[in-house]
Structures are given as C-alpha cells and as structure tokens.
Write an enzyme that holds these catalytic residues in place. Structure first.
Site, PDB file in Angstrom:
ATOM      1  CD  GLU A 105      -2.306   1.083   2.915  1.00 16.43           C
ATOM      2  OE1 GLU A 105      -1.687   1.517   3.906  1.00 16.43           O
ATOM      3  OE2 GLU A 105      -3.405   0.507   3.000  1.00 16.43           O
TER       4      GLU A 105
ATOM      5  CG  ASP B 294      -4.432  -1.829  -0.660  1.00 15.66           C
ATOM      6  OD1 ASP B 294      -3.716  -2.847  -0.804  1.00 15.66           O
ATOM      7  OD2 ASP B 294      -4.550  -1.252   0.440  1.00 15.66           O
TER       8      ASP B 294
END
Length: 406
Positions: free
Chosen positions: A76, A137
């Site tokens: 991330e 993500d």
C-alpha cells in the site's frame, strides 16, 4: 538522487481541469498558496517516510517506510509513494529518481503467485514476509503510478546502474492485466483482497480498494471493456449498500461479504482484521477520497452523489467542526473512535470539493471545505504514522487541484 526528465504535467500547473462546479479552498489567498502547503507537507513526508540505498534494500532503491504497519515496507505504501512522486514532478527535481527507486523495490519483490504483482510485505532486511503474496490496493496504485509516469516522463530514463530503461507503459499494462487476472473476481467483477483470495475470502471485497478513477484509467490504457464492467459493478454495489445499510449517512463498511451470493452485505464481525470490519473503520475512511477523486475528475453523477451525501452527513454530524470527526463510526453514524486522525478528516475534504446545489447549501459546503483544509494544514505529520500522512498528502493533492487521471 537527481531527476533527469522534465515533467509534462508539472505540479502547480493545474493543467488538467476538474469537473465544472468543483470548489477550491478559499482560506488560502490563491492556488499558489495552497500548492505551497502541499509542497511543505510533501517535504516532511519524504524526510519521515522515504528510505533509500541500504535502508531500502540496496543501491539505487527507494521505499516508503511504514513504522505503523505490521512490517516496515508494505505494498500500500509503495503504491502511495509512486503516485505521490509522479504527481510532485516539476516541483521536486528528485521526483523522477525517487519514483524509479520505489519501482526498483517493487520489481525486486514479485508476488509468489504472479510475477507482475507485488509481494505485499517486506521486513527491515528487505525479505518478503507474510505469505509473499499480493494486496490488491497496492497493485492498483502501483499500476496507476506507472500510467502517471508514462504520461509524465515518457519511456523512463536510464537507471542508476546504467543498464536499463523503464518502459512505464509496458510495465503498467502487464500489471493491469495481472490485476484483472488475479485480483478481480471473474463473475462479480469486484476487487478481491489479493491474489491469494480463495474459499470464503473469494466473496469478500474491501471498499477502500474501490478506486473508480483507476478503473477508468485502466480501461483507457488497455482498451479492455472488462474495466467498464469493474467500474459499474463497484459503483452499483456502493449505491446498494448505502441504500440498504446506511441511508442516513452514506457510510460504507471496511469489508463487504457474500459478494457472490447476490446479496452482498457489510461484514457481520471480524472477517479479516478486526471486530469493526463491518463498520466505517480504518480502511473505509479512505472512501470519501477515493470516490471524491473520481467525482471531481470524471464528473460522474454516481460518485458525485455518493460523496455529496457523505459530505452533508459529516458536516451535520460535527456541526461543521472537523475536529469532531471521529476515528470510527457504525453505519448509522454512531461514533466510537477518538477524534483527530488525518486519515479520517482529510478524505472528507475531497468529498467537500463537490459542493452542493443551491446558493445557501453551496456556501455551507464552501465553509466546510475551508475548515477541513485549515485543519489539514494546521500541523505536521506524526513521524510514527505513515498511513495517516500518506492519506492526508494525497487528499491535499486532490483538494489543491493537483490531481489528474492519465
């Protein structure tokens, strides 16, 4: 590190217009003043959270350090770093080299399940840990950052060892295809948790991975119509969840379950991370930023309506005081978290950009945006909290009109 290629969309140029009617903070006297606020925070973010050389795994590498995560380097954060450095080009002469340094780290750590996805976690010695598989993500932002880099710098520049050029567009295409293959459900077209998701996790989706502007960029870059299906699936489900489970607030939960059954719903308890997996918690707090970024860049009525609803609720729930935004809510608006986290209040500033209809309502929205912007600029980031700093900086990039879709 020094940069070598000039930016085609330099920070501060505001060269890509937002949708008509998008607001700006009025508490800074001109756009350049807002830009300086962003640049100041960016310099602190670099000082606190960027590591290079031996601290990042070797010569020529760079990585975003996360003292508040389970491991020092997580996917991330690397995705955040690639998007941030690509957008800051033109203001930071080192942005290009920093981007390539983070990319070098990413390419050195492929997922065990697919070579074009990123192993989600590394320890302080640069070793893959925690399964060596991917987090969706991270890959979404890495792919998006590569598209930004392709637009910003073209084909890349010589790496520090002098042996290769990076073809950002080709790398982006490979990663986008890998995301579609491994991290998008083939039937629902919803994002999965990672390339490891199977069994009961195959029907779980994390709302903070719902990035409509990324899906639009992937469709434009690849020509793959499946990305239209991905976009529509997420926006349709977001609308259904708000209508069924949060009609008064518009809040979304951290995780959605039963996505393959035809009756998706908020997680009933701990599914992956905590007993708050079905609440507006430390994942879903990014939703106003993610949906808001799409609303102001695409003008899509669906994302604009969603974030306007969130903005109205937050303004009413706090009496217009951003300091009262709490770090956790039930979907009915009942607060349970402490106030003060930038990860929760900064995304609401992105939502507030969409304004409102009617002269009085629009004035109230402007006042709310100004109050949020002032709070975002009021204090430096905490060096121990990379997550909050990354969310705040990217929210400020959008609010200052320095965000764009490649």
């Amino acid at each position: 590190m020094t940069g070598r290629a000039e930016a085609r969309v330099p920070f501060g140029a505001h060269a890509v217009p937002y949708a008509p009617g998008t607001l700006r903070p009025s508490c800074d006297d001109d756009p350049a003043a807002a830009d300086r606020r962003v640049l100041d925070l960016y310099e602190l973010w670099k000082a606190y959270f960027l590591r290079s050389g031996d601290e990042a795994g070797g010569r020529g590498r760079c990585a975003v350090f996360t003292p508040d995560a389970a491991h020092p380097f997580v996917a991330e954060a690397q995705g955040y770093g690639m998007v941030i450095t690509a957008l800051m080009a033109g203001a930071d002469p080192d942005a290009h080299a920093l981007f390539d340094g983070i990319l070098r780290h990413v390419l050195a750590h492929p997922s065990v399940n697919h070579p074009d996805l990123h192993a989600a976690q590394q320890d302080a010695d640069g070793r893959d840990v925690g399964g060596r598989d991917s987090a969706t993500d991270g890959d979404l932002d890495i792919a998006y950052g590569l598209l930004l880099a392709a637009r910003q710098w073209g084909g890349g520049h010589n790496s520090h060892d002098g042996h290769s050029d990076y073809d950002y567009e080709a790398l982006a295409m490979r990663r986008i295809d890998a995301v579609m293959e491994c991290e998008v459900h083939p039937t629902t077209r919803l994002t999965k948790l990672g390339d490891w998701s199977s069994g009961r996790y195959d029907e779980v989706s994390r709302t903070s991975d719902w990035m409509p502007d990324h899906f639009r960029a992937f469709r434009a870059a690849t020509g793959d119509p499946r990305w239209d299906e991905v976009l529509d699936a997420h926006l349709s489900l977001a609308g259904e969840l708000r209508a069924r489970h949060a009609p008064a607030t518009g809040l979304l939960p951290d995780f959605v379950v039963d996505t393959t059954s035809g009756e998706p719903r908020p997680a009933p308890g701990q599914v992956l991370e905590s007993p708050h997996d079905g609440d507006y918690h430390w994942n879903a707090c990014r939703v106003p930023w993610r949906l808001g970024a799409d609303a102001v860049t695409s003008g899509d009525a669906r994302t604009r309506a969603a974030v306007r609803g969130l903005s109205r609720w937050a303004r009413a729930a706090t009496g217009g005081d951003p300091g009262r935004i709490r770090s956790g809510y039930r979907l009915d608006g009942t607060a349970y978290g402490d106030p003060g986290s930038p990860a929760f209040f900064a995304p609401f500033a992105v939502a507030a950009l969409t304004g409102d209809d009617g002269e009085r309502e629009r004035a109230a929205a402007q006042g709310w945006l100004d109050a949020l912007w002032a709070r975002m600029c009021a204090s430096p980031p905490d060096p121990a909290r990379a997550y909050e700093a990354g969310v705040r900086l990217q929210s400020m990039l959008v609010v200052s009109h320095n965000y764009w879709v490649p």
